[in-house]
Design an enzyme around this catalytic site. Structure first.
Site, short mmCIF file in Angstrom:
data_model
loop_
_atom_site.label_atom_id
_atom_site.label_comp_id
_atom_site.label_asym_id
_atom_site.label_seq_id
_atom_site.Cartn_x
_atom_site.Cartn_y
_atom_site.Cartn_z
N GLY A 129 -33.47 16.95 -43.00
CA GLY A 129 -32.67 15.83 -43.51
C GLY A 129 -31.84 16.19 -44.73
O GLY A 129 -31.46 15.33 -45.50
N LEU B 178 -28.19 20.38 -43.72
CA LEU B 178 -27.90 21.79 -43.43
C LEU B 178 -28.04 22.07 -41.94
O LEU B 178 -28.19 23.20 -41.51
CB LEU B 178 -28.81 22.71 -44.25
CG LEU B 178 -28.73 22.54 -45.77
CD1 LEU B 178 -29.75 23.42 -46.48
CD2 LEU B 178 -27.32 22.84 -46.29
N ASP C 258 -21.30 21.95 -36.47
CA ASP C 258 -22.62 22.51 -36.76
C ASP C 258 -23.04 23.52 -35.70
O ASP C 258 -23.47 24.64 -36.02
CB ASP C 258 -23.68 21.39 -36.85
CG ASP C 258 -23.32 20.38 -37.94
OD1 ASP C 258 -22.39 20.66 -38.72
OD2 ASP C 258 -23.96 19.32 -37.99
#
Ligand code: GLA
Length: 394
Positions: free
Chosen positions: A125, A128, A175
């Site tokens: 959380g 990253l 991501d």
């Protein structure tokens, strides 16, 4: 924990003498280009040396047994290849389950089950990308175990679809891309519309990137992330009445200023403004880095944070406090939130000789204003998702 210990853990947890194969997928930071990916703009992320280890062996039956050292209390989560549907109670294991399901649905031949152990050292959380890291770790593990040949871009796109359709977070492609394509000591400039990309050496000379965790947890599912995306889509629809564009990322600053009156809602106009200016800043940042103008690069990072604070409104008290404290320190080239925002992490580029002083001062200010400590991680920029062969473990 090093791989050897993880192998022993694997054998203990799954009660086997077989030696599993070990795979690793990093987490990521984003240097600049925030909330631009799902708007067809540019991002400039890098994969980090923190990440997720996945160790696995193929089974003879259809069972899937998953265990995470980070969620020991949930024990071994068991399911069957015939039913990989999303189940809220399965918690973290929905990510690997999702990857299996989507690979199977994409006709990759996964005929048998597997035992898989996960261990991650990315704080949860923290923004990253621990979730994309589990997805990509599972992807490369399955590719290896089942001898598949999965195009990287395909794996990245499947990861994004898992987030969007299976988990229910409307995130962009940054991501999964950064995690699957990362390259040691390089950041990646990605055009999220065309998926063209280029690597840029992250040569910071006497400076280093430090990650600062506000320790304010957030999950994208519980945040206003989807709302931001919807606001941008509304702004785009109104702009399209006069502009021939497919995404906000195609707009120049000049065109935005010319046509912004078409966006009827003030808030949506601010969201679009952030995207257009941030996209321009990201391209400029690459130029500055290539010219070794680190001062200018840092300044663009600061401007990015200010826009995320006042136009996109995704920073919040903790991130603003930590970034403001960072800006006030000696030897700091730039600092900004990284990732989705709403808590999570900031990054700063700091002179190596000032690093200890930086951490102490920033933490003192943060503790005083927020009431608890921030955590600092030195970010080595590492490779993207891959198998870790014996002897090659850090
Ligand atoms: C999260 C999402 C990404 C991106 C960032 C904001 O990390 O997963 O796709 O939108 O937020 O830049």
């Amino acid at each position: 924990m090093i791989s050897l210990n993880l192998i022993q853990e694997f054998q203990r947890i799954f009660n086997t003498t077989q030696t599993p194969r070990t795979f690793f997928a990093p987490g990521r930071i984003n240097l600049i280009g925030e909330h631009t990916d799902y708007n067809g703009g540019h991002v400039f992320p890098a994969s980090i040396s923190y990440g997720t280890y996945a160790l696995g062996i193929k089974r003879d039956d259809q069972k899937l047994r998953l265990h995470s050292i980070n969620f020991q209390n949930q024990g071994i989560i068991e399911c069957n290849l015939a039913d990989l549907s999303y189940n809220k109670a399965d918690n973290w294991s929905n990510y690997p389950k999702g990857m299996l399901l989507y690979l199977k649905n994409a006709e990759y031949e996964i005929t048998h089950g597997a035992d898989i152990l996960f261990y991650g050292n990315i704080p949860n959380g923290a923004g990253l990308s621990s979730s994309a890291s589990i997805e990509m770790a599972t992807g490369v593990l399955l590719e290896g175990l089942y001898n598949l040949s999965i195009d990287r871009m395909k794996l990245i796109q499947l990861g994004q679809r898992i987030e969007n359709e299976y988990i229910g977070v409307n995130s962009g492609i940054m991501d999964q891309f950064a995690i699957a394509m990362g390259k040691r000591d390089h950041a990646i400039l990605l055009n999220c519309q065309t998926l063209e990309y280029e690597y840029a050496p992250l040569e910071l000379k006497e400076h280093a990137v430090v990650i600062i965790n506000t320790n304010k947890q957030r999950t994208l599912a519980g945040s206003n992330y989807n709302e931001r995306r919807a606001q941008c889509e509304l702004a785009l629809l109104e702009l399209q009445k006069e502009c021939k564009i497919e995404s906000l990322g195609e707009l120049t600053i000049e065109d935005f200023e010319k046509y912004k009156h078409l966006i009827s809602d003030n808030i949506n106009q601010k969201r679009a403004k952030h995207v257009v200016y941030e996209n321009a800043r990201t391209l400029e940042a690459l130029n500055k880095l290539q010219q070794s103008d680190l001062q200018a690069f840092g300044k663009l990072m600061n401007e990015s944070h200010i826009s995320l604070k006042s136009n996109y409104e995704v920073t919040g008290f903790e991130l603003d406090t930590v970034v403001q404290a960072a800006w006030e320190q000696k030897g700091v080239l730039g600092a900004r939130m990284t990732g989705a925002g709403f808590g999570g992490c900031a990054i700063a580029i700091v002179g190596k000789d000032k690093m200890e002083e930086f951490k102490n001062n920033v933490n003192a200010i943060y503790r005083d204003k927020v009431g608890y400590d921030a955590t600092f991680y030195m970010a080595a920029i590492g490779d993207g998702a891959k198998e870790i062969l014996e002897g090659a473990v850090q």
